[in-house]
Motif scaffolding. Structure first.
Motif, mmCIF file in Angstrom:
data_model
loop_
_atom_site.group_PDB
_atom_site.id
_atom_site.type_symbol
_atom_site.label_atom_id
_atom_site.label_comp_id
_atom_site.label_asym_id
_atom_site.label_seq_id
_atom_site.Cartn_x
_atom_site.Cartn_y
_atom_site.Cartn_z
ATOM 1 N N PRO A 104 7.321 5.695 -9.382
ATOM 2 C CA PRO A 104 6.988 5.202 -8.036
ATOM 3 C C PRO A 104 6.158 3.933 -8.100
ATOM 4 N N ALA A 105 6.421 3.010 -7.194
ATOM 5 C CA ALA A 105 5.689 1.742 -7.180
ATOM 6 C C ALA A 105 4.244 1.982 -6.775
ATOM 7 N N PRO A 106 3.310 1.308 -7.442
ATOM 8 C CA PRO A 106 1.898 1.497 -7.079
ATOM 9 C C PRO A 106 1.629 0.985 -5.673
ATOM 10 N N SER A 107 0.708 1.652 -4.986
ATOM 11 C CA SER A 107 0.364 1.231 -3.624
ATOM 12 C C SER A 107 -0.348 -0.116 -3.667
ATOM 13 N N PRO A 108 -0.120 -0.974 -2.676
ATOM 14 C CA PRO A 108 -0.759 -2.296 -2.678
ATOM 15 C C PRO A 108 -2.274 -2.184 -2.584
ATOM 16 N N ALA A 109 -2.942 -3.144 -3.178
ATOM 17 C CA ALA A 109 -4.409 -3.153 -3.151
ATOM 18 C C ALA A 109 -4.890 -3.425 -1.728
ATOM 19 N N PRO A 110 -5.987 -2.805 -1.301
ATOM 20 C CA PRO A 110 -6.514 -3.057 0.048
ATOM 21 C C PRO A 110 -6.840 -4.536 0.233
ATOM 22 N N ARG A 111 -6.529 -5.072 1.406
ATOM 23 C CA ARG A 111 -6.734 -6.499 1.659
ATOM 24 C C ARG A 111 -8.142 -6.808 2.142
ATOM 25 N N ASN A 112 -8.875 -5.796 2.619
ATOM 26 C CA ASN A 112 -10.237 -6.018 3.090
ATOM 27 C C ASN A 112 -11.012 -4.706 3.005
ATOM 28 N N VAL A 113 -12.288 -4.761 3.370
ATOM 29 C CA VAL A 113 -13.145 -3.578 3.251
ATOM 30 C C VAL A 113 -12.693 -2.448 4.179
ATOM 31 N N PRO A 114 -12.366 -2.691 5.461
ATOM 32 C CA PRO A 114 -11.882 -1.579 6.300
ATOM 33 C C PRO A 114 -10.651 -0.893 5.723
ATOM 34 N N ALA A 115 -9.713 -1.671 5.180
ATOM 35 C CA ALA A 115 -8.524 -1.068 4.575
ATOM 36 C C ALA A 115 -8.899 -0.245 3.342
ATOM 37 N N LEU A 116 -9.873 -0.711 2.579
ATOM 38 C CA LEU A 116 -10.342 0.046 1.420
ATOM 39 C C LEU A 116 -10.945 1.380 1.845
ATOM 40 N N LEU A 117 -11.746 1.369 2.909
ATOM 41 C CA LEU A 117 -12.378 2.605 3.368
ATOM 42 C C LEU A 117 -11.348 3.606 3.877
ATOM 43 N N VAL A 118 -10.305 3.120 4.533
ATOM 44 C CA VAL A 118 -9.236 4.019 4.986
ATOM 45 C C VAL A 118 -8.548 4.654 3.778
ATOM 46 N N LYS A 119 -8.331 3.876 2.738
ATOM 47 C CA LYS A 119 -7.717 4.403 1.520
ATOM 48 C C LYS A 119 -8.606 5.463 0.873
ATOM 49 N N LEU A 120 -9.911 5.206 0.821
ATOM 50 C CA LEU A 120 -10.832 6.164 0.220
ATOM 51 C C LEU A 120 -10.953 7.424 1.077
ATOM 52 N N LEU A 121 -10.781 7.291 2.380
ATOM 53 C CA LEU A 121 -10.787 8.467 3.254
ATOM 54 C C LEU A 121 -9.611 9.379 2.910
ATOM 55 N N ALA A 122 -8.450 8.791 2.685
ATOM 56 C CA ALA A 122 -7.271 9.590 2.332
ATOM 57 C C ALA A 122 -7.451 10.300 0.994
ATOM 58 N N GLU A 123 -8.322 9.747 0.138
ATOM 59 C CA GLU A 123 -8.565 10.338 -1.178
ATOM 60 C C GLU A 123 -9.771 11.266 -1.196
ATOM 61 N N ASP A 124 -10.421 11.477 -0.042
ATOM 62 C CA ASP A 124 -11.639 12.305 0.036
ATOM 63 C C ASP A 124 -12.687 11.820 -0.967
ATOM 64 N N PHE A 125 -12.852 10.515 -1.040
ATOM 65 C CA PHE A 125 -13.737 9.916 -2.044
ATOM 66 C C PHE A 125 -15.201 10.152 -1.700
ATOM 67 N N THR A 126 -15.989 10.452 -2.709
ATOM 68 C CA THR A 126 -17.442 10.565 -2.576
ATOM 69 C C THR A 126 -18.086 9.591 -3.560
ATOM 70 N N GLY A 127 -18.882 8.701 -3.040
ATOM 71 C CA GLY A 127 -19.508 7.681 -3.874
ATOM 72 C C GLY A 127 -19.967 6.534 -3.009
ATOM 73 N N ALA A 128 -19.851 5.319 -3.520
ATOM 74 C CA ALA A 128 -20.325 4.148 -2.791
ATOM 75 C C ALA A 128 -19.422 2.957 -3.060
ATOM 76 N N VAL A 129 -19.386 2.064 -2.098
ATOM 77 C CA VAL A 129 -18.680 0.791 -2.224
ATOM 78 C C VAL A 129 -19.722 -0.313 -2.106
ATOM 79 N N GLU A 130 -19.911 -1.053 -3.175
ATOM 80 C CA GLU A 130 -20.856 -2.173 -3.174
ATOM 81 C C GLU A 130 -20.105 -3.440 -2.784
ATOM 82 N N VAL A 131 -20.488 -4.033 -1.666
ATOM 83 C CA VAL A 131 -19.806 -5.207 -1.135
ATOM 84 C C VAL A 131 -20.645 -6.435 -1.473
#
Length: 302
Positions: free
Chosen positions: A19-46
């Motif tokens: 399967p083709a890898p999912s495209p990289a998030p284009r901005n911080v909101p898109a990154l957070l939506v991706k991490l929400l789908a993964e139930d991520f726990t941690g931090a994003v340093e911007v």
């Protein structure tokens, strides 16, 4: 040569395509939506000017730290909700408790009667939205995801949806841009002061405080830290005070550009795009009646 079969008995291709890898998030909101789908726990340093850190638990935003907005501690103390002595005593009690699972700063503050649980939760939520707005005022230069990150002690629980946070941030930016009528970078940097003649009695208590804090040296961010309020409310109040002509400020001075072009004198003549000087004249000392006369060199005598 045999062809591998699937469990359902249908022949599978000899060479399955990964399967083709999912495209990289284009901005911080898109990154957070991706991490929400993964139930991520941690931090994003911007990274940025000044950037900040977004803390997540199971994909939900529980806290946002940035130098551009007051922390929960600053909001509680500078606003007068909790006095400094009470805060210091709570921090000491929390430190003495060590790693006790049932003793955190939230429980200590409410247990000592310094603030109610509902009010503390409201302040934590307000701090998340205000910090997200303050970070959005400057573009992000990049980000780093940390799985093993320690969040602040005072966080909202269970957390805020990244989609809701992004929508509210966009709404605030659009509302302020419309109220100010210019890019928000100008409003964020303005250092206003009360107008010469004002009647502060006609203002609400909060706007009176903002007006008095605007001393010609503080930016909206400085006013927010000084009063213990959000950056967005401070900018909103300044925009409304300006609309009523209750604040004023000096426009930033622009430095004069050095003059590097050749200065043209009025006596110069322009011919075919080239500047030339007027022709020299010589005086004839033996003209008629002994009077000197002038002749121009190169003049047509015909």
């Amino acid at each position: 040569m045999s062809v591998p079969a699937s469990a359902s008995g249908v022949a599978a291709p000899a060479h399955a395509t990964a399967p083709a890898p999912s495209p990289a998030p284009r901005n911080v909101p898109a990154l957070l939506v991706k991490l929400l789908a993964e139930d991520f726990t941690g931090a994003v340093e911007v990274s940025g000017s000044p950037g900040g850190t977004i803390h997540l638990r199971l994909g939900l935003v529980i806290a946002v730290d940035t130098p551009n907005a007051p922390s929960v501690e600053t909001l509680l103390i500078r606003s007068g909700r909790i006095d400094e002595a009470g805060w210091a005593a709570a921090v000491t009690q929390r430190a003495t408790a060590g790693e006790a699972a049932d003793v955190d700063l939230n429980a200590v503050l409410t247990g000592r009667g310094l603030i109610g649980h509902g009010e503390l939760e409201a302040v934590c939520i307000a701090a998340v939205y205000d910090a997200a707005f303050a970070m959005a005022l400057s573009p992000a230069e990049g980000w780093t995801v940390h799985e093993a990150a320690v969040p602040p002690e005072l966080v909202t629980c269970p957390g805020e949806s990244p989609r809701t946070l992004a929508e509210e941030t966009t709404r605030r930016i659009n509302a302020l841009t419309q109220a100010w009528g210019a890019p928000l970078a100008e409003l964020a940097a303005v250092r206003c002061r009360p107008a010469a003649r004002i009647d502060p009695g006609a203002l609400s208590t909060r706007r009176q405080a903002v007006l008095l804090a605007a001393n010609g040296r503080r930016t909206p961010r400085d006013i927010a830290f000084f009063l213990g309020c959000g950056v967005f409310p401070a900018m909103q109040d300044i925009a409304r005070l300006r609309a009523r002509r209750l604040v004023e400020w000096e426009a930033p001075r622009t430095a004069a550009l050095p003059i590097t072009a050749r200065v043209t004198t009025p006596a110069e003549v322009q011919v075919g795009g080239t500047h030339i000087l007027p022709r020299r004249t010589r005086r004839d000392r033996h003209g008629e009646n002994g009077a000197g006369s002038e002749t121009t060199e190169g003049k047509d005598s015909s």
